[in-house]
Design a protein around this motif. Structure first.
Motif, PDB file in Angstrom:
ATOM      1  N   UNK A   1      59.811  43.955 -61.731  1.00 35.15           N
ATOM      2  CA  UNK A   1      61.202  43.852 -62.152  1.00 35.15           C
ATOM      3  C   UNK A   1      61.618  42.390 -62.272  1.00 35.15           C
ATOM      4  N   UNK A   2      62.905  42.165 -62.563  1.00 31.78           N
ATOM      5  CA  UNK A   2      63.416  40.802 -62.680  1.00 31.78           C
ATOM      6  C   UNK A   2      63.510  40.104 -61.327  1.00 31.78           C
ATOM      7  N   UNK A   3      63.706  40.875 -60.271  1.00 34.29           N
ATOM      8  CA  UNK A   3      63.843  40.313 -58.926  1.00 34.29           C
ATOM      9  C   UNK A   3      62.472  39.889 -58.406  1.00 34.29           C
ATOM     10  N   UNK A   4      62.277  38.578 -58.236  1.00 34.73           N
ATOM     11  CA  UNK A   4      60.969  38.085 -57.801  1.00 34.73           C
ATOM     12  C   UNK A   4      60.653  38.495 -56.371  1.00 34.73           C
TER      13      UNK A   4
ATOM     14  N   UNK B   1      56.032  35.195 -61.128  1.00 35.84           N
ATOM     15  CA  UNK B   1      55.966  35.757 -59.779  1.00 35.84           C
ATOM     16  C   UNK B   1      56.452  34.807 -58.685  1.00 35.84           C
ATOM     17  N   UNK B   2      56.357  33.512 -58.912  1.00 34.87           N
ATOM     18  CA  UNK B   2      56.600  32.553 -57.827  1.00 34.87           C
ATOM     19  C   UNK B   2      58.077  32.457 -57.469  1.00 34.87           C
ATOM     20  N   UNK B   3      58.334  32.259 -56.172  1.00 37.96           N
ATOM     21  CA  UNK B   3      59.687  32.012 -55.677  1.00 37.96           C
ATOM     22  C   UNK B   3      59.850  30.575 -55.205  1.00 37.96           C
ATOM     23  N   UNK B   4      58.811  29.770 -55.345  1.00 35.91           N
ATOM     24  CA  UNK B   4      58.868  28.360 -54.954  1.00 35.91           C
ATOM     25  C   UNK B   4      59.549  27.578 -56.077  1.00 35.91           C
TER      26      UNK B   4
END
Length: 463
Positions: free
Chosen positions: A106-109, A156-159
């Motif tokens: 989804x859009x929420x990583x 995928x990354x949240x950094x």
């Protein structure tokens, strides 16, 4: 004309791999000695993992010397590292390329990371492996492969810092592979990311100023400066690039960046304005006419910092109204544009539009024009000059005001006086917007001062 070459000025604001095309152009144009250019190419290449390319450059420079053993060792190490990183990254890629996984993302990583961790045992470190392998592929010269891995990592990354760095790397890959539509999308996405937050400098670069890390505002200025230089690759190769360049570079944020840290970008801004003289319908658009006017004002302000024949041509034409000086500057500008990496293929189009600007400006300040005299100012024969005048009158709004007397070989222009209300409209154009912007700036300053006062401790004097 080496004195006007901007390659040395632009290189510090480009990634190492983006410099290779610039140096290749210098080698072809022979502005500088070929040996010096080859030496610069070698110094760049030997710090990358493109070992074979570095070896070929070494052999060109030192034909009688043996290739150092360090290259063989570096090649072996590069192959080993590539295999290791590929194994780590492929494990993640195999998972996210499954149809059921792709549908579940989804859009929420954060939600995606939780799903991958619970159902496929994919950790954050494994996702970072996509970035590491993409960055290595980039240094290896496999730009297409690097773009794919960096794209998947960015999804995928949240950094935030690594995500911005992946943006820069993906943009460089798209530029180097010549995918200009994709590169334009990536450029717009990166610009929005930079404007929305205070990013780090591109980690793909080896010449990042370390002092900028202490000051977020300075770091953002540096990022925008780099973006201006990288965008030149896109804007002067994309079909709509010159118009898009004007829209971006003339925005207050980036015009301020140009004036603060990179005034030499005015050459490309001025050239884009000249190249965009005619809109798609063939007539001079109002937006472009106003952009030329605004650019000339900036050229005047920044003349103490930077000037070259391109900027001086517009100044002499629209500020001094010195047509002889403008003609001389245009002759120099032709050589400058022809030798410039970004502008070379637009030389004929630049000269064509520049002559139209001279003709139009000359006609606007004269009521009676000798065709032979105007042709001489444009470095054209009498017959060519007549064609220029006819086309100019046809393509601009002068058609109803100008008449050609072929017997006297002159043009007579009769302009009706401009109504006073139209003059007021022109003078006050944009006044409401500027007032609103000024009010918003004052409001932000007042809020900032109020926050500082609230943060200060209250001192209570003892009675």
């Amino acid at each position: 004309m080496a004195e006007y070459d901007l390659t040395k000025t632009i290189i510090p604001h480009c990634d190492r791999h983006l410099v290779f095309p610039l140096l290749a152009h210098l080698a072809e144009s022979e502005i500088f000695p070929v040996e010096q250019v080859q030496a610069a190419q070698y110094e760049l290449a030997k710090e990358t993992n493109m070992v074979d390319y570095a070896v070929s450059l070494f052999q060109q420079l030192h034909a009688e010397e043996d290739v150092p053993e360090e290259f063989a060792e570096k090649r072996e190490k590069a192959v080993h590292t590539n295999e290791q990183l590929q194994q780590e990254a492929q494990a993640v890629l195999d998972v996210i390329e499954k149809p059921e996984v792709a549908q579940a993302l989804r859009q929420d990583k954060n939600q995606n990371l939780q799903y991958l961790r619970e159902h496929h045992n994919v950790t954050l470190d494994q996702i970072t492996a996509l970035y590491n392998f993409g960055k290595f592929q980039y240094s290896y010269g496999n730009y297409s492969g690097a773009a794919d891995y960096l794209y998947h990592f960015r999804i995928l990354s949240t950094d935030p810092d690594l995500t911005i760095s992946a943006h820069w790397g993906k943009l460089a890959c798209d530029i180097l592979t010549g995918k200009w539509d994709v590169a334009l999308e990536e450029l717009n996405s990166l610009r929005e990311a930079i404007d929305a937050r205070t990013p780090s400098m591109p980690q793909f670069s080896t010449s990042t100023p370390s002092s900028s890390a202490a000051d977020p505002a300075l770091a953002q200025l540096h990022s925008r400066t780099w973006l201006l230089h990288w965008s030149l690759f896109v804007y002067f190769n994309h079909p709509q690039g010159r118009t898009l360049l004007l829209e971006t570079f003339l925005s207050p944020t980036y015009l301020n960046t140009i004036q603060t840290s990179s005034p030499w970008i005015l050459r490309y801004l001025a050239t884009a304005a000249v190249l965009s003289r005619k809109s798609a319908s063939g007539a001079l658009s109002s937006r472009v006419r106003h952009s030329i006017r605004e650019i000339v004002k900036v050229i005047q302000m920044e003349e103490y910092q930077y000037q070259d024949p391109v900027t001086q041509f517009l100044k002499e034409l629209y500020v001094e109204f010195d047509f002889e000086a403008a003609q001389k500057e245009l002759g120099k500008a032709e050589t400058v544009v022809a030798n410039d990496f970004f502008l070379g293929e637009f030389r004929d189009e630049f000269m064509d539009n520049a002559r139209y600007l001279i003709s139009e400006a000359y006609c606007r300040i004269h009521q009676r024009i000798d065709i032979a005299d105007l042709s001489e100012r444009l470095n054209l024969s009498r017959d060519e000059g007549e064609k220029w005048i006819v086309n100019l009158i046809r393509e601009t709004r002068m058609g109803a005001d100008a008449k050609i007397d072929l017997e006297k070989n002159v043009i007579e222009i009769h302009r009706p006086p401009q109504p006073i209300y139209q003059t007021v409209i022109e003078k006050t154009r944009g006044l409401a917007f500027r007032t609103q912007a000024l009010g918003a700036a004052m409001s932000r300053t007042q809020q900032s001062l109020g926050a500082q006062d609230a943060a200060q401790p209250t001192v209570v004097e003892a009675q």
